[in-house]
Write a protein that holds these residues in place. Structure first.
Motif, PDB file in Angstrom:
ATOM      1  N   MET A  75       6.293   4.105   4.592  1.00 46.04           N
ATOM      2  CA  MET A  75       5.386   2.960   4.619  1.00 46.04           C
ATOM      3  C   MET A  75       5.912   1.835   3.736  1.00 46.04           C
ATOM      4  O   MET A  75       5.919   0.664   4.128  1.00 46.04           O
ATOM      5  N   ALA A  76       6.363   2.191   2.523  1.00 41.95           N
ATOM      6  CA  ALA A  76       6.893   1.183   1.603  1.00 41.95           C
ATOM      7  C   ALA A  76       8.152   0.539   2.162  1.00 41.95           C
ATOM      8  O   ALA A  76       8.456  -0.621   1.850  1.00 41.95           O
ATOM      9  N   GLY A  77       8.894   1.283   2.982  1.00 40.70           N
ATOM     10  CA  GLY A  77      10.110   0.758   3.589  1.00 40.70           C
ATOM     11  C   GLY A  77       9.871  -0.101   4.821  1.00 40.70           C
ATOM     12  O   GLY A  77      10.827  -0.585   5.430  1.00 40.70           O
ATOM     13  N   GLY A  78       8.594  -0.268   5.214  1.00 40.93           N
ATOM     14  CA  GLY A  78       8.274  -1.180   6.307  1.00 40.93           C
ATOM     15  C   GLY A  78       8.177  -0.548   7.675  1.00 40.93           C
ATOM     16  O   GLY A  78       8.180  -1.271   8.683  1.00 40.93           O
TER      17      GLY A  78
ATOM     18  N   LEU B  97       3.897   5.724  -5.745  1.00 39.68           N
ATOM     19  CA  LEU B  97       3.786   5.899  -7.194  1.00 39.68           C
ATOM     20  C   LEU B  97       2.841   7.036  -7.555  1.00 39.68           C
ATOM     21  O   LEU B  97       2.983   7.660  -8.618  1.00 39.68           O
ATOM     22  N   SER B  98       1.865   7.312  -6.686  1.00 42.50           N
ATOM     23  CA  SER B  98       0.899   8.377  -6.974  1.00 42.50           C
ATOM     24  C   SER B  98       1.214   9.678  -6.235  1.00 42.50           C
ATOM     25  O   SER B  98       0.460  10.650  -6.361  1.00 42.50           O
ATOM     26  N   ALA B  99       2.317   9.722  -5.483  1.00 42.47           N
ATOM     27  CA  ALA B  99       2.649  10.914  -4.697  1.00 42.47           C
ATOM     28  C   ALA B  99       2.916  12.115  -5.601  1.00 42.47           C
ATOM     29  O   ALA B  99       3.619  12.007  -6.603  1.00 42.47           O
ATOM     30  N   GLU B 100       2.353  13.267  -5.242  1.00 42.90           N
ATOM     31  CA  GLU B 100       2.539  14.488  -6.016  1.00 42.90           C
ATOM     32  C   GLU B 100       3.194  15.591  -5.201  1.00 42.90           C
ATOM     33  O   GLU B 100       3.605  16.607  -5.764  1.00 42.90           O
ATOM     34  N   THR B 101       3.278  15.442  -3.885  1.00 48.25           N
ATOM     35  CA  THR B 101       3.942  16.433  -3.047  1.00 48.25           C
ATOM     36  C   THR B 101       5.048  15.739  -2.257  1.00 48.25           C
ATOM     37  O   THR B 101       5.072  14.519  -2.114  1.00 48.25           O
ATOM     38  N   GLN B 102       5.955  16.553  -1.736  1.00 47.50           N
ATOM     39  CA  GLN B 102       7.078  15.991  -0.981  1.00 47.50           C
ATOM     40  C   GLN B 102       6.612  15.327   0.306  1.00 47.50           C
ATOM     41  O   GLN B 102       7.171  14.306   0.722  1.00 47.50           O
ATOM     42  N   SER B 103       5.585  15.882   0.944  1.00 44.55           N
ATOM     43  CA  SER B 103       5.079  15.258   2.175  1.00 44.55           C
ATOM     44  C   SER B 103       4.471  13.894   1.865  1.00 44.55           C
ATOM     45  O   SER B 103       4.645  12.936   2.628  1.00 44.55           O
ATOM     46  N   GLN B 104       3.743  13.784   0.744  1.00 46.12           N
ATOM     47  CA  GLN B 104       3.195  12.489   0.341  1.00 46.12           C
ATOM     48  C   GLN B 104       4.319  11.505   0.049  1.00 46.12           C
ATOM     49  O   GLN B 104       4.244  10.332   0.429  1.00 46.12           O
ATOM     50  N   ARG B 105       5.357  11.977  -0.633  1.00 44.32           N
ATOM     51  CA  ARG B 105       6.477  11.091  -0.972  1.00 44.32           C
ATOM     52  C   ARG B 105       7.157  10.550   0.273  1.00 44.32           C
ATOM     53  O   ARG B 105       7.430   9.347   0.377  1.00 44.32           O
TER      54      ARG B 105
ATOM     55  N   GLU C  40       0.834  -1.201   0.000  1.00 44.94           N
ATOM     56  CA  GLU C  40       0.000   0.000   0.000  1.00 44.94           C
ATOM     57  C   GLU C  40       0.871   1.254   0.000  1.00 44.94           C
ATOM     58  O   GLU C  40       0.550   2.249  -0.665  1.00 44.94           O
ATOM     59  N   GLY C  41       1.978   1.216   0.738  1.00 45.48           N
ATOM     60  CA  GLY C  41       2.901   2.340   0.728  1.00 45.48           C
ATOM     61  C   GLY C  41       3.500   2.561  -0.651  1.00 45.48           C
ATOM     62  O   GLY C  41       3.664   3.694  -1.101  1.00 45.48           O
ATOM     63  N   LEU C  42       3.825   1.472  -1.346  1.00 41.46           N
ATOM     64  CA  LEU C  42       4.369   1.583  -2.695  1.00 41.46           C
ATOM     65  C   LEU C  42       3.344   2.186  -3.649  1.00 41.46           C
ATOM     66  O   LEU C  42       3.683   3.030  -4.495  1.00 41.46           O
ATOM     67  N   ALA C  43       2.090   1.777  -3.526  1.00 40.38           N
ATOM     68  CA  ALA C  43       1.035   2.354  -4.367  1.00 40.38           C
ATOM     69  C   ALA C  43       0.921   3.857  -4.123  1.00 40.38           C
ATOM     70  O   ALA C  43       0.784   4.647  -5.073  1.00 40.38           O
TER      71      ALA C  43
END
Length: 428
Positions: free
Chosen positions: A147-150, A133-141, A127-130
């Motif tokens: 999350m993707a890193g566990g 991929l859709s992140a548009e701001t630095q805070s989202q990234r 879910e973090g990876l999803a």
């Protein structure tokens, strides 16, 4: 291991300098050998020619690699072809792959789904990876990368191990009780240990949700007709989102404009002017405007301060400070969409107001699904802590572990997997 082998273009659409085609499955090595004529050493980039096995025609001169499973991104054998990124080159290689026995084009998110099914990542990481991929701001990234890193998975596993220890202690007491040696004795430090985990879960759940960070902070721009709402939205968005006119009732429906402010995602909502009207269509727009005000996270109120929605989420804006007749005493801030006066201060004010609505920088949080599962785990833990019977406590702890397993995908998530992996593009 999955029976079939999949392939897809995993980089952006051509033309590009480089294109990456990935192949995953039991016939990945065979496919690579059919095109390249040899198998390179594992995990070492090798320069060579790709040929059409049927005609012997050279398709491209490429770098290719192979990653034997299970120590690969998907847990299966993987081959990567790094091609020149022209449309004709990519099309020719994909066409040849489609003719090879046992290979088929991948579906959206199928590489990531295989990684999940083969234990290379858990559901929270997927879910973090999803989101990444859709992140548009630095805070989202940043939040998605954590999350993707566990980051959440490690927390959940820590809580799960502690519940397992408590369960083992309860089961031991039950065993001794069956033998008539101890009776209904509870594990040593039971209340303290249960209370500590309960406090940690409650602290986590008290943090702001990640939903606003992912979907955007909703800001309703509201007030009476002709107070400058549409002009303000256009100025903040940096583009013409809404039609502006001196005629009252121009805006009749909600118009939403995504915008990044200070690295944070916002959704600006232009609303119909609030007034009494006999126009049926305008009345519908006004009802929607009032609903948007009620449901928004923040409100920029451009009307009479005495008529503004109450509460800290409302910012009183004097919207036409370049016109002396329009100056609004009592406003929190004076701005002009025409000259830009006060706009920087308004952006700063918006960023400050949302601080309490969003997770802190680097703070681990969770989405709605994850938080519901953690809330259920907390409820079961409280049930265990207040139980008067060891058997009830043991069952509550088991249910608590099951709820934690839903976060990472160990159990109870089959019905949402298709929806999740369908968010990914083909080749991911």
């Amino acid at each position: 291991m999955t029976a079939d082998t999949i392939y897809a273009l995993s980089s952006g659409s051509p033309p590009a300098a480089i294109a990456l085609i990935r192949i995953s499955g039991p016939r990945a090595d065979a496919a690579l050998e059919a095109l390249a004529g040899r198998l390179p050493e594992a995990r070492r980039a090798t320069l060579g020619e790709l040929r059409d096995p049927a005609s012997g025609e050279i398709l491209d001169r490429v770098l290719f690699l192979r990653f034997p499973g299970p120590n690969s991104a998907t847990g299966e054998d993987i081959a990567e072809l790094h091609l020149h990124g022209g449309r004709a080159v990519v099309s020719a290689v994909l066409k040849v792959l489609g003719r090879l026995d046992g290979l088929r084009a991948a579906e959206p998110g199928e590489f990531t789904r295989r990684a999940f099914e083969n234990g290379r990542m858990d559901l929270a990481e997927a879910e973090g990876l999803a989101d990444l991929l859709s992140a548009e701001t630095q805070s989202q990234r940043r939040a998605a990368a954590a999350m993707a890193g566990g980051a959440l998975s490690r927390l959940v596993e820590e809580w799960r191990q502690r519940l397992l220890s408590l369960s083992a202690a309860v089961e031991a007491c039950l065993d001794f009780s069956d033998e008539g040696e101890v009776g209904e004795a509870w594990p040593e430090g039971w209340s303290r240990d249960v209370g500590d985990i309960e406090e940690r879960l409650q602290t986590f759940l008290s943090r702001p949700s990640a939903e606003r960070l992912r979907d955007g902070i909703r800001v309703a721009v509201a007030g009476p007709p002709n107070c400058g709402k549409s002009s303000l939205v256009n100025h903040l968005a940096g583009r013409d989102v809404a039609i502006t006119s001196a005629r009252e009732g121009t805006t009749r429906d909600l118009l939403e404009a995504p915008v990044a402010i200070g690295g944070l995602p916002f959704i600006l909502i232009d609303t119909a002017g609030l007034r009494e009207t006999g126009d049926e269509i305008e009345s519908i727009g006004i009802d929607r405007a009032r609903a948007a005000v009620d449901q928004s996270d923040l409100v920029l109120w451009l009307g009479d301060p005495a008529e503004a929605p109450s509460g800290e989420r409302t910012i009183l804006v004097g919207s036409k400070c370049d016109l002396a007749a329009e100056y609004r005493p009592g406003a929190d801030i004076q701005v002009s969409s025409l000259t830009g006066e006060g706009m920087t201060a308004l952006l700063d004010m918006l960023s400050e107001r949302v601080a309490s609505l969003l997770p802190g920088e680097g703070e681990v949080t969770g989405n709605r699904r994850q938080r519901q599962a953690l809330s259920a785990a907390l409820g079961h833990l409280r049930e265990a802590g207040s139980a008067a019977d060891l058997l009830i406590a043991a069952e509550a702890l088991r249910q608590g572990r099951s709820a934690l397993d839903e976060v990472t995908g160990r159990a109870g998530v089959e019905d949402m997997l298709d929806a999740l992996f369908g968010r990914f593009c083909i080749g991911k």
